[in-house]
Enzyme design. Structure first.
Site, PDB file in Angstrom:
ATOM      1  N   CYS A 191      70.012 -61.239   2.478  1.00  0.00           N
ATOM      2  CA  CYS A 191      69.801 -59.917   2.781  1.00  0.00           C
ATOM      3  C   CYS A 191      70.390 -60.839   4.138  1.00  0.00           C
ATOM      4  O   CYS A 191      70.579 -60.025   4.930  1.00  0.00           O
ATOM      5  CB  CYS A 191      67.851 -59.579   2.664  1.00  0.00           C
ATOM      6  SG  CYS A 191      67.204 -60.543   2.951  1.00  0.00           S
ATOM      7  N   GLU A 209      76.376 -54.363   5.086  1.00  0.00           N
ATOM      8  CA  GLU A 209      76.308 -55.401   4.229  1.00  0.00           C
ATOM      9  C   GLU A 209      77.278 -55.572   3.616  1.00  0.00           C
ATOM     10  O   GLU A 209      77.717 -54.613   2.971  1.00  0.00           O
ATOM     11  CB  GLU A 209      74.576 -54.953   4.387  1.00  0.00           C
ATOM     12  CG  GLU A 209      74.483 -56.265   3.301  1.00  0.00           C
ATOM     13  CD  GLU A 209      72.791 -56.130   2.757  1.00  0.00           C
ATOM     14  OE1 GLU A 209      72.395 -55.384   2.434  1.00  0.00           O
ATOM     15  OE2 GLU A 209      72.097 -57.474   3.700  1.00  0.00           O
TER      16      GLU A 209
END
Ligand code: TXE
Length: 500
Positions: free
Chosen positions: A302, A399
């Site tokens: 992350c 992402e």
């Protein structure tokens, strides 16, 4: 250089078996109420490892009832903090004893290099439980002075039944970040693992019972998000929910919590972290660190440094060296010694990453190396580097969660601060410079929960971790995680003799 045959011709047989595949409820392994199971895969081969109990609302109900009873009737929340601490320590010792089996199971189910599992993540797991065992008997409230003649105590109590939903990229580390502080504070837990990686949490929870954890304190359910996960987030008898995963699902969890019983929510979500290489940087070191910041764990972090901003003065040299480094990255069977990169977790993530690579090519970023799958079987992707990336390209905004490095050029600090902060995320940032003033300026100006200066991915148990903006709500690890699992109660009593 890239092979077109299967990436892993003869997969190394993992030195472990998937023994625990049922739910763990009230200290017992049990089948799903529906009797259903689902397959869990080996991402190296796309083959099935085992069939695992598939939880839904009924299993969550059973697990919550067990956790509720264990909380309301004890003994766990009423044990002395020292007794709880001892159990956490015994568990940490068992993790050390079972290091190699747990590491092998983690690698088999997730695809991460075995050396990373065995030498870095498992030691981190036991270290984290040592850390929270240390907190168990140091959690206490306050007495405070008031305006009137009252004795005022502030008690810190466990919050109750904690629901915890974790992802697949670090199955055991995520287990530790959630379970460690919750247990240290005296809560009971229903944990739902990610559907991709159910195996290691079941093994770890079994060890916890061996360490003396009473039944019902830690219940582990395998299953999918929209069924088991949603049932947990919206359960009326769950007092708190902690979630790690995508920003999109984080919003759903927050909404489910709000619509049910307003349980407090902590969220650790996605990121698009800048990694800033300043003009004074030692280029070789910066290249290596930026490479690690992005490619570590197959790019499935992350906090991955997924926007590599490089000062124009060192940009060309940086590109050449980053490309050479990515080409040297050793991809293959994660059980093989020396392999740096295994497969992505599953077909969905594999396809997602390949779509972003195509988007990078279509938006005219320069593909320096990689750009396709690695081999013809298993979810392997070639280490990929794009240069000439612009802030408005999808690969600079979203992402990707894969081994795809995006390199962007900048001219001065004000510009890079503004560009680095122009993102909906704010999880982490990396700064590479020898100049202390530059380091101080950047670390204060960047809107992110962690700034790593001349390092990256340092995850000590005591360091708080979490995001600004759409990267989340709250912090995990360190002292900060304890507040997520505590209620604060003020007790006010009149003083009979105010003079004393
Ligand atoms: O995530 P999800 P996915 C990011 C990363 C990745 C993307 C999608 O970009 O490509 O998310 O991955 C449970 N109610 N991260 O689909 O859906 C699910 O079962 C309750 C970043 O795997 O967020 C699993 O246990 N729970 C991230 C967990 O949520 C639900 C790590 C995560 O799954 C649910 C993973 C629902 N409706 C992915 N739907 C990070 N922050 O590290 C799903 N879940």
């Amino acid at each position: 250089r890239y092979s077109t045959a299967a990436a892993v011709e003869e997969p190394i047989t993992p030195p472990v078996q998937a023994i625990y595949t049922q739910h763990l409820i009230n200290g017992q392994f049990v089948d799903a109420a529906s009797g259903k199971t689902f397959p869990t895969y080996d991402p190296r081969t796309e083959g099935v490892i085992a069939h695992v109990a598939e939880g839904d609302a009924e299993d969550i109900n059973r697990a919550v009832a067990a956790a509720r009873k264990a909380f309301d009737e004890g003994p766990w929340p009423k044990m002395t903090p020292y007794e709880r601490s001892r159990i956490l320590l015994r568990f940490a010792d068992l993790v050390e004893k079972h290091n190699d089996e747990l590491a092998a199971l983690e690698t088999w189910n997730n695809g991460k290099p075995y050396e990373q599992s065995a030498k870095s993540e498992l030691p981190m797991l036991s270290r984290l439980f040592h850390y929270y065992a240390g907190w168990a008997d140091k959690i206490h409230g306050l007495t405070v002075p008031g305006d009137s003649n009252h004795h005022i105590q502030v008690l810190h109590e466990p919050i109750g039944v904690a629901g915890q939903i974790i992802p697949w990229n670090f199955p055991l580390i995520m287990f530790a970040w959630k379970v460690g502080p919750a247990l240290a504070c005296g809560n009971t837990i229903v944990l739902k693992t990610a559907e991709q990686t159910p195996l290691t949490a079941l093994y770890a929870a079994k060890l916890f019972h061996e360490a003396g954890l009473p039944p019902g304190v830690l219940n582990v359910i395998s299953g999918y998000g929209p069924t088991a996960g949603a049932a947990l987030a919206s359960h009326m008898d769950v007092d708190k929910i902690a979630f790690t995963g995508s920003t999109e699902t984080g919003k759903v969890v927050l909404e489910l919590a709000a619509r049910s019983n307003l349980k407090p929510v902590t969220l650790e979500l996605g990121g698009k972290s800048p990694f800033i290489v300043c003009e004074d940087a030692d280029v070789d070191k910066a290249v290596e660190l930026a490479h690690f910041a992005l490619f570590f764990n197959q790019g499935q972090c992350c906090c991955a440094g997924s926007r590599t901003y490089v000062h124009e003065r060192v940009y060309d040299e940086f590109i050449e060296k980053s490309k050479a480094r990515a080409k040297r990255r050793v991809v293959g069977d994660p059980f093989k010694k020396g392999v740096e990169q295994g497969p992505q977790i599953d077909s969905e993530q594999f396809q997602k990453v390949l779509r972003y690579i195509r988007s990078g090519i279509e938006s005219n970023a320069t593909l320096e190396c990689g750009g396709d799958r690695f081999g013809s079987k298993g979810y392997f992707i070639q280490p990929t580097v794009f240069s000439n990336v612009q802030d408005d390209m999808l690969i600079a905004k979203d992402e990707i969660f894969g081994p795809v490095q995006s390199i962007l050029k900048f001219k001065n600090l004000d510009e890079v601060i503004q560009r680095a902060n122009t993102t909906r995320y704010g999880l982490a940032a990396g700064v590479f410079t020898k100049n202390i003033d530059t380091a101080n300026t950047l670390s204060r100006a960047l809107r992110a929960g962690t700034v790593w200066v001349n390092c990256f991915d340092v995850f000590d148990a005591a360091i708080p971790f979490g995001g600004y903006k759409m990267s989340g709500i709250g912090r995990e690890k360190g002292i900060y995680s304890l507040n997520n699992y505590l209620q604060v109660k003020a007790v006010v009593t009149p003083l009979k003799n105010p003079a004393w």
